[in-house]
Design a protein around this motif. Structure first.
Motif, short mmCIF file in Angstrom:
data_model
loop_
_atom_site.label_atom_id
_atom_site.label_comp_id
_atom_site.label_asym_id
_atom_site.label_seq_id
_atom_site.Cartn_x
_atom_site.Cartn_y
_atom_site.Cartn_z
N ALA A 1 7.64 -6.60 9.32
CA ALA A 1 8.03 -7.65 8.69
C ALA A 1 7.91 -7.54 7.14
O ALA A 1 7.31 -6.57 6.71
CB ALA A 1 7.59 -9.14 8.97
N GLN A 2 8.91 -8.39 6.38
CA GLN A 2 8.94 -8.34 5.11
C GLN A 2 7.66 -8.79 4.31
O GLN A 2 7.70 -9.04 2.93
CB GLN A 2 10.16 -9.02 4.61
CG GLN A 2 11.43 -8.30 4.98
CD GLN A 2 12.72 -8.83 4.53
OE1 GLN A 2 12.64 -9.90 3.84
NE2 GLN A 2 13.88 -8.66 5.41
N ASP A 3 6.83 -9.35 5.11
CA ASP A 3 5.51 -9.66 4.40
C ASP A 3 4.49 -8.62 4.22
O ASP A 3 3.22 -8.78 3.97
CB ASP A 3 4.70 -10.86 5.29
CG ASP A 3 4.43 -10.27 6.72
OD1 ASP A 3 4.78 -9.08 6.98
OD2 ASP A 3 3.95 -11.08 7.40
N ASN A 4 4.93 -7.37 4.30
CA ASN A 4 4.40 -6.11 3.94
C ASN A 4 3.32 -5.77 5.13
O ASN A 4 2.42 -5.25 4.98
CB ASN A 4 3.74 -6.08 2.79
CG ASN A 4 4.54 -6.13 1.52
OD1 ASN A 4 5.86 -6.28 1.83
ND2 ASN A 4 4.26 -5.98 0.47
N THR A 5 3.54 -6.25 6.36
CA THR A 5 2.54 -6.12 7.35
C THR A 5 3.18 -5.42 8.60
O THR A 5 4.24 -5.65 8.84
CB THR A 5 1.83 -7.38 7.83
OG1 THR A 5 2.73 -8.19 8.46
CG2 THR A 5 1.31 -8.07 6.67
N ILE A 6 2.10 -4.70 9.27
CA ILE A 6 2.63 -4.17 10.64
C ILE A 6 1.56 -4.71 11.63
O ILE A 6 0.39 -4.58 11.58
CB ILE A 6 2.41 -2.47 10.61
CG1 ILE A 6 3.51 -1.98 9.71
CG2 ILE A 6 2.82 -2.07 11.99
CD1 ILE A 6 3.45 -0.53 9.41
N LYS A 7 2.19 -5.08 12.73
CA LYS A 7 1.35 -5.77 13.64
C LYS A 7 1.36 -5.00 15.02
O LYS A 7 2.39 -4.55 15.35
CB LYS A 7 1.41 -7.40 13.95
CG LYS A 7 1.14 -8.12 12.55
CD LYS A 7 1.30 -9.43 12.65
CE LYS A 7 0.95 -10.35 11.37
NZ LYS A 7 -0.69 -10.24 11.07
N GLY B 1 5.23 -1.67 -0.06
CA GLY B 1 6.51 -2.56 0.25
C GLY B 1 6.38 -2.79 1.62
O GLY B 1 5.75 -2.02 2.41
N SER B 2 7.56 -3.28 2.01
CA SER B 2 7.52 -3.72 3.62
C SER B 2 8.18 -2.53 4.44
O SER B 2 9.01 -1.68 3.63
CB SER B 2 8.26 -5.15 3.72
OG SER B 2 9.57 -4.91 3.17
N ALA B 3 7.91 -2.65 5.72
CA ALA B 3 8.48 -1.56 6.51
C ALA B 3 9.93 -1.99 7.19
O ALA B 3 10.00 -3.02 7.52
CB ALA B 3 7.53 -1.17 7.37
#
Length: 496
Positions: free
Chosen positions: A389-395, A413-415
């Motif tokens: 997501a554009q919150d710079n996280t991968i879950k 930066g975000s993925a």
């Protein structure tokens, strides 16, 4: 002493038995031409009969015109006139050459304009033919809804794949974390137009790993052969950038989704690839594209807050989900490997699971991201899902417990894209750089920083033996180790 032949003073005088004095070089030429006969006595004479006369060096007198000032002035004037005439002739020739060059350039420019016009007319004719082909293709007979037969085939396939998935094992040829961390750039290819730079997406053929397809800002998709390093086909027809690309797993077929609100199915033609079907079910840009496990259906998702389920061969839309609670633009979509569930990521930070067979029922919603969800992907084991997501996280999400079990915050930066390898062991993330994680705990295996601009997509090859990535720097890069480099070299030799 003057030469008896020329009457001029001798520089190297010789005397004949008859008493005549000659210049040595002149008498040699004379004897060679007349067969060794004395030019005056007509008797036999050879060079051995001549006697060299030793004397003082002779200075040749000046020419008559150089013995006085008026004569020298006239000689200089003549030389000046000759030089001026020569310069005039050279300038005249230069002017003629320039005129010929200008005429040739004008003719070349006119020829280029004619060629450009003919190419434009050719492309327009091809586009007209493709549209006519599309119109005939879209009139193909077939259901326009999920019938009982379609529903039954979806359920049966789901049961078959689920049963087989429990028995699947990880390949012994899977690359280790040490091998992946040692990967380097094996090749780099600037495929799409420099006037509209940027490669937005990439896909690897499921059964022919040498083939990849990319979509670009320049409105085209390019089918590329990794082993030979050559372009196989360029797919033209979209009027805006190509956001999504897919290969059919078994057929020679390519799917594309574009910001021009349409998705196209491309099949082989005598000229390369041509559109066999065009889907225009959306009123916004296509942002998600996913193939069903059967290979007979595919899904499109759009910024118009809807997703649709289509028949691949007829192009008919069997299901279109438009209205749902808390609706928001959809940024990505992916089918579960078993084929009944569809995941979508939306602008409002939610990841939703839909049951395609239940007329698009929303069966689960995952919350946890704080920004728009840009990418979603299922693991082939069927239990895990990864999102970015554009919150710079991968879950990472557990589908059995319907909850998050791992999260990683990116610093660069975000993925824009995340994807599993086929074994579900690794995750690739495309952000400002290319990241590779272990899927179990999202531990960083390697960060690749060779792209000069934002990385837009990344996919694994078979057994994670290589990676392909695309970027806004207009390049598609292949990453691998010594083993893959050697196997690629062998494949090149075989194709030659």
């Amino acid at each position: 002493m003057n030469c008896a032949l020329s009457g001029e003073p001798c520089v190297h005088p010789v005397v004949s038995p008859s008493g005549h004095v000659y210049e040595q070089s002149l008498i040699e030429k004379e004897l060679a031409s007349n067969g060794c006969i004395d030019p005056f006595t007509k008797e036999s004479l050879t060079m051995d009969n001549l006697v060299v006369i030793q004397g003082q060096n002779v200075v040749k007198p000046r020419a008559a015109e150089a013995t006085s000032i008026p004569g020298m002035l006239k000689m200089f004037q003549d030389e000046w006139d000759a030089l001026t005439l020569e310069t005039f002739n050279l300038r005249k020739q230069l002017h003629e050459v320039r005129h010929q060059l200008a005429q040739s350039l004008y003719q070349q420019d006119a020829a280029c304009r004619v060629i450009a016009r003919l190419l434009k007319e050719r492309d327009e004719a091809r586009s007209t033919l493709a549209n006519a082909h599309l119109q005939s293709a879209t009139t193909a007979q077939g259901p326009s809804e999920i019938t009982k037969e379609v529903s039954k085939s979806l359920v049966n396939l789901n049961k078959t794949l689920s049963a087989a998935r429990r028995k699947r094992t990880v390949s012994s040829a899977l690359a280790s974390t040490e091998e992946v961390s040692s990967y380097r750039v094996l090749s780099s290819h600037p495929l799409h137009k420099a006037s509209q730079p940027g490669v937005l997406c990439v896909a690897v053929h499921p059964s022919n790993a040498s083939r990849v397809v990319s979509g670009g800002v320049d409105h085209t998709a390019i089918v590329f052969d990794r082993e030979t390093g050559t372009t196989v086909a360029t797919l033209r027809g979209h009027t805006r950038r190509v956001n999504e690309v897919l290969f059919h797993p078994t057929e020679d077929c390519v799917l594309t989704g574009s910001a021009d609100k349409s998705a196209r199915v491309w099949t082989p033609t005598p000229a390369g690839y041509g559109p066999s079907a065009r889907v225009r079910a959306h009123s916004g840009a296509i942002t998600g594209l996913s193939m069903h496990a059967s290979g007979n259906y595919f899904v499109t998702a759009s910024e118009d807050q809807s997703w649709a389920f289509h028949d691949l061969h007829t192009g008919n839309t069997l299901l279109h989900v438009k209205e749902w609670s808390d609706a928001a633009p959809i940024h990505c979509a992916a089918f579960h490997p078993d084929g009944l569930l569809l995941a979508t990521g939306t602008e409002n930070s939610a990841v939703r699971l839909w049951d395609v067979n239940s007329k698009g029922k929303n069966v689960a919603t995952f919350t946890g991201h704080q920004g728009a969800v840009s990418s979603v992907c299922f693991s082939e084991n069927g239990y895990h899902m990864v999102t970015a997501a554009q919150d710079n996280t991968i879950k990472m999400w557990d589908l059995r417990k319907l909850k998050e079990f791992q999260s990683f915050g990116l610093r660069d930066g975000s993925a824009s894209r995340v994807s599993f390898d086929f074994s579900g062991t690794y995750v690739a993330a495309a952000a400002n750089n290319l990241h590779v994680f272990t899927a179990k705990d999202l531990a960083v295996v390697k960060v690749f920083e060779d792209h000069s601009n934002v990385v837009t997509d990344a996919k694994f090859g078979p057994d994670a033996s290589w990676l392909v990535s695309t970027s806004m720097d207009r390049t598609m890069k292949f990453w691998g180790g010594d083993k893959d480099e050697q196997s690629t070299a062998v494949a090149k030799k075989r194709k030659r």
